[in-house]
Scaffold this active site. Structure first.
Site, mmCIF file in Angstrom:
data_model
loop_
_atom_site.group_PDB
_atom_site.id
_atom_site.type_symbol
_atom_site.label_atom_id
_atom_site.label_comp_id
_atom_site.label_asym_id
_atom_site.label_seq_id
_atom_site.Cartn_x
_atom_site.Cartn_y
_atom_site.Cartn_z
ATOM 1 N N GLY A 102 58.964 101.985 66.572
ATOM 2 C CA GLY A 102 58.878 100.880 65.620
ATOM 3 C C GLY A 102 58.432 101.328 64.242
ATOM 4 N N ASP A 103 57.567 102.333 64.206
ATOM 5 C CA ASP A 103 57.120 102.865 62.919
ATOM 6 C C ASP A 103 58.266 103.585 62.213
ATOM 7 O OD1 ASP A 103 54.603 101.958 63.707
ATOM 8 O OD2 ASP A 103 54.101 103.887 64.614
ATOM 9 N N GLU A 145 50.421 103.262 60.557
ATOM 10 C CA GLU A 145 50.630 103.292 59.103
ATOM 11 C C GLU A 145 50.944 104.699 58.602
ATOM 12 O OE1 GLU A 145 48.083 100.024 60.499
ATOM 13 O OE2 GLU A 145 47.832 102.206 60.602
ATOM 14 N N ASN A 163 52.822 94.722 64.873
ATOM 15 C CA ASN A 163 52.440 95.890 65.680
ATOM 16 C C ASN A 163 51.300 95.556 66.645
ATOM 17 O OD1 ASN A 163 52.463 98.635 66.466
ATOM 18 N ND2 ASN A 163 52.921 99.259 64.370
#
Length: 317
Positions: free
Chosen positions: A258-259, A35, A165
């Protein structure tokens, strides 16, 4: 506030040299959390972002806050917990294309995050709220918080984004983990799983079935990341589409790609871009991230992203 996200960020110890950890004695300290990676990625592109969490009232926790704040993210809602430590993890690099990760997060401060820790007036400022499937697996209180946040987003007309995730080590300790993730996914406007994650959640590798199962409840947009191939996406009432990935010469560290992708998509949507444009930006940032060491060090600022997107060569060198 353009984006608010919440979840655990840990201190990362990355080995300087390659080999089994028993033979490694030098490490580089950093921070890592899905996050906060997204928050930093969106902030670097010029948007206002807040990250909500708990860290231990210890030196590692203060380091986490300092590092994330230093990247332009608002950390005013992060709680220092006197009763639990900051989580950490170690990377092990056995060869260029293979990493292992060891987590030390059980009983961490972030796992004690709950509804009572949220400043709802702060959350109401957000245009987008982003969560991942990591947080609801940390504890029951974190799972309840994820539901409360997504319900709050719906009640207040805030766009909600969810990235499953998957963390298999966390799922192994949560018997209803899959059900938790599916329940949360149905409450988000946008869901962004990897293809392998969607296959795990729905027991199928058929894209059509994945889209059909994900485009339910509140969800109107789905992006399915397909590794080095690119990303498939579909919006409610439209046909599925595909955006190829940006090839790179060498993958240095795949962690955080991916973030970075999610950050590119969310920043683009804030800027009024179409989903196709947003996914394209996501693939570009994913390419930039895997070329750099560390979880968030490769996240680009606006000028770097524009330079890459305008490059004549189709390979990042």
């Amino acid at each position: 506030m353009d984006v608010v996200t919440f979840g655990e960020t840990m201190v990362v110890f990355e080995p300087v040299e390659m080999g089994a950890l028993r033979y490694v004695d030098r490490f580089k300290k950093g921070v890592g959390g899905a996050e906060s990676n997204v928050a930093i990625g969106v902030a670097k592109l010029g948007h206002s972002v807040g990250w909500v969490s708990k860290v231990g009232n210890d030196e590692l926790g203060k380091y986490v806050i300092s590092a994330i704040r230093g990247e332009g993210v608002d950390t005013s809602q992060v709680v220092l917990d006197d009763g639990a430590p900051t989580g950490l993890y170690l990377k092990e690099k056995l060869r260029d294309d293979f990493n292992r990760v060891y987590y030390y997060r059980a009983g961490s401060a972030a796992s004690r995050l709950g509804v009572e820790d949220i400043n709802w007036a702060y959350m109401k400022q957000a245009k987008i709220i982003h969560i991942t499937g990591i947080t609801p697996l940390l504890s029951d209180s974190c799972y309840e918080l994820c539901h409360a946040v997504l319900d709050f987003a719906k009640e207040n007309g805030i766009f909600a984004s969810f990235d499953p995730n998957l963390r298999m080590k966390l799922l192994a300790n949560v018997p209803d983990g899959k059900e938790r993730l599916l329940a949360l996914a149905s409450k988000a406007d946008l869901v962004m799983p990897g293809r392998d994650e969607a296959a795990f959640l729905f027991d199928t590798d058929e894209l059509a079935q994945m889209f059909s199962r994900l485009l339910t409840g509140r969800t109107t947009s789905v992006v399915i990341k397909d590794g080095a191939k690119g990303a498939h996406f579909m919006e409610e009432g439209k046909e599925p589409q595909f955006v190829p990935s940006c090839p790179v010469d060498k993958v240095v560290d795949p962690v955080g790609a991916g973030d970075g992708f999610a950050a590119g998509v969310l920043a683009s949507l804030l800027e009024g871009k179409s989903m196709e444009e947003a996914v394209s930006v996501g693939t570009q940032i994913g390419a930039l991230v895997v070329m750099a060491k560390g979880d968030m060090e490769g996240l680009p600022e606006r000028e770097q992203l524009e330079a890459f997107s305008q490059a004549r060569s189709d390979v990042l060198r």
